[in-house]
Motif scaffolding. Structure first.
Motif, short mmCIF file in Angstrom:
data_model
loop_
_atom_site.label_atom_id
_atom_site.label_comp_id
_atom_site.label_asym_id
_atom_site.label_seq_id
_atom_site.Cartn_x
_atom_site.Cartn_y
_atom_site.Cartn_z
N ASN A 191 3.78 -9.05 0.09
CA ASN A 191 2.39 -8.61 -0.05
C ASN A 191 2.18 -7.31 0.73
O ASN A 191 2.53 -7.20 1.90
CB ASN A 191 1.43 -9.67 0.47
CG ASN A 191 1.47 -10.94 -0.35
OD1 ASN A 191 1.70 -10.89 -1.56
ND2 ASN A 191 1.26 -12.08 0.29
N VAL A 192 1.61 -6.31 0.06
CA VAL A 192 1.34 -5.01 0.67
C VAL A 192 -0.09 -4.61 0.33
O VAL A 192 -0.55 -4.80 -0.79
CB VAL A 192 2.31 -3.94 0.14
CG1 VAL A 192 1.96 -2.57 0.73
CG2 VAL A 192 3.75 -4.31 0.48
N PHE A 193 -0.81 -4.06 1.31
CA PHE A 193 -2.12 -3.50 1.00
C PHE A 193 -2.24 -2.14 1.67
O PHE A 193 -1.58 -1.85 2.66
CB PHE A 193 -3.26 -4.43 1.43
CG PHE A 193 -3.38 -4.68 2.90
CD1 PHE A 193 -4.16 -3.86 3.70
CD2 PHE A 193 -2.71 -5.74 3.50
CE1 PHE A 193 -4.26 -4.08 5.06
CE2 PHE A 193 -2.82 -5.97 4.85
CZ PHE A 193 -3.60 -5.14 5.64
N GLU A 194 -3.08 -1.29 1.10
CA GLU A 194 -3.23 0.08 1.57
C GLU A 194 -4.69 0.36 1.90
O GLU A 194 -5.60 -0.14 1.25
CB GLU A 194 -2.77 1.07 0.50
CG GLU A 194 -1.31 0.92 0.13
CD GLU A 194 -0.88 1.89 -0.96
OE1 GLU A 194 -1.77 2.65 -1.45
OE2 GLU A 194 0.31 1.90 -1.33
N LEU A 195 -4.89 1.17 2.95
CA LEU A 195 -6.21 1.65 3.31
C LEU A 195 -6.14 3.16 3.50
O LEU A 195 -5.12 3.69 3.93
CB LEU A 195 -6.69 1.00 4.62
CG LEU A 195 -6.91 -0.51 4.63
CD1 LEU A 195 -7.30 -0.97 6.02
CD2 LEU A 195 -7.97 -0.91 3.63
#
Length: 201
Positions: A191-195
């Motif tokens: 799982n990867v998320f970007e901001l």
């Protein structure tokens, strides 16, 4: 782990040649593994132990150290606090709310705080798994290191030391967080998320 001076004062040139090859192989392994330095299976450790006459526990320790190379990097301690920079960047990630609220600015580093809000207790969620997040800033020269963290029911805060310090007038930076499981077995979850980092007034 012993990190003092070498016990032996004599170092054979033949050993030096072999050890240089070992270093070259470690470098080659890092290039192939990339950001996912996987460990061999327990069966592989047992097989190699028998084949080469090594203790499987020793082999496991060697490969685990390569997997956790990050802990050997020289540690930068933030010095001389200057100011806070307000940041507001967040998004919904699964059933969690992820946000960055501010930077603490020091002369030699920035400290970024990540807040993860969830409807569950981290201590009891998902069969006692303990999750954390690794930070990277792609296409930049910034080095990111996980620092201290704390959590309670429904809330987890993790701090990251970023060097060199990010300018107070924030540049356009993408923050990439890689979810990873630290217990019962250290591994990335995928799982990867970007901001996007942006300053508030």
């Amino acid at each position: 782990m012993f990190r003092g001076e070498p016990i032996s004062t004599y170092y054979s040139p033949q050993l030096e040649q072999i050890d240089e090859k070992i270093c070259a192989l470690i470098q080659e392994r890092k290039k192939i593994a990339g950001d996912n330095p996987e460990l061999p299976s327990e069966e592989t450790f047992q097989s190699w132990g028998k084949k080469f006459g090594h203790y499987p526990d020793m082999l496991r320790e060697i490969f685990t150290m390569m997997q956790n190379e990050d802990v050997f990097r020289p540690r930068v301690e933030p010095k001389k606090f200057r100011c806070f920079v307000p940041v507001m960047s967040g998004q919904k990630f699964g059933d969690q709310m992820i946000c960055v609220t501010h930077l603490r600015q020091y002369e030699n580093a920035s400290v970024l705080s990540l807040t993860v809000a969830s409807p569950f207790d981290y201590k009891e969620h998902d069969d006692q798994r303990q999750l954390d997040y690794e930070l990277k800033i792609p296409d930049s020269s910034y080095d990111c290191r996980s620092d201290d963290g704390s959590g309670s029911e429904g809330l987890w805060i993790r701090n990251y030391i970023i060097t060199p310090a990010i300018p107070d007038e924030l540049p356009d930076l993408k923050l990439v967080f890689q979810e990873q499981e630290f217990f019962p077995k250290q591994k990335r979850t995928g799982n990867v998320f970007e901001l996007n980092l942006r300053k508030t007034n």
